[in-house]
Scaffold this motif. Structure first.
Motif, PDB file in Angstrom:
ATOM      1  N   GLY A 189       0.801  -1.257   0.057  1.00 21.24           N
ATOM      2  CA  GLY A 189      -0.130   0.073   0.094  1.00 21.24           C
ATOM      3  C   GLY A 189       0.788   1.055  -0.003  1.00 21.24           C
ATOM      4  O   GLY A 189       2.068   1.218  -0.552  1.00 21.24           O
ATOM      5  N   ASP A 224      -0.561   4.579   5.074  1.00 22.11           N
ATOM      6  CA  ASP A 224      -1.870   4.039   4.818  1.00 22.11           C
ATOM      7  C   ASP A 224      -1.579   2.801   4.215  1.00 22.11           C
ATOM      8  O   ASP A 224      -2.029   2.325   3.074  1.00 22.11           O
ATOM      9  CB  ASP A 224      -2.711   4.849   3.736  1.00 22.11           C
ATOM     10  N   GLU A 225      -0.823   2.000   4.929  1.00 25.79           N
ATOM     11  CA  GLU A 225      -0.741   0.512   4.394  1.00 25.79           C
ATOM     12  C   GLU A 225      -1.775  -0.280   4.629  1.00 25.79           C
ATOM     13  O   GLU A 225      -2.709  -0.438   5.584  1.00 25.79           O
ATOM     14  CB  GLU A 225       0.250  -0.114   5.483  1.00 25.79           C
ATOM     15  N   THR A 226      -1.847  -1.029   3.467  1.00 28.21           N
ATOM     16  CA  THR A 226      -2.915  -1.920   3.182  1.00 28.21           C
ATOM     17  C   THR A 226      -2.665  -3.272   4.194  1.00 28.21           C
ATOM     18  O   THR A 226      -3.816  -3.629   4.991  1.00 28.21           O
ATOM     19  CB  THR A 226      -3.197  -2.450   1.814  1.00 28.21           C
TER      20      THR A 226
END
Length: 96
Positions: free
Chosen positions: A67, A71-73
């Motif tokens: 990501g 804002d890491e998935t």
């Protein structure tokens, strides 16, 4: 696991679902995430081989993520990955 604060310095996809990771103490390990990725909606993006290849090391090496930074998935922490690498290496050593 090795004592002390560790940091990941490199993450390289070996094949879909499998990473080669390098820590700042020089340890290199292979981590097979396929079993983890097979379950849960959060891992759906990683089931796409092209998406899996976009792995990033966090700025201070505390984790790897997919990501956008901030804002890491999906992410995995350094310590957990080291545990997995060492456990999986031990299993392979016993099997040979």
């Amino acid at each position: 696991m090795t004592a002390g604060t560790l940091h990941i310095v490199a993450a390289e996809p070996v094949l879909h679902g499998v990473l080669k990771l390098t820590w700042d103490d020089g340890y290199e390990g292979i981590v097979d995430l396929r079993g983890i990725m097979a379950h849960g909606d959060i891992f759906t993006p990683l089931r796409d081989p092209a998406s899996f290849k976009t792995v990033h090391v966090s700025p201070f090496g505390h984790s790897i993520y997919w990501g956008e930074e901030g804002d890491e998935t999906v992410d995995f922490g350094c310590d957990r990955l080291r545990d997995l690498a060492e456990q999986q290496a031990a299993l392979l050593a016993r099997a040979s």
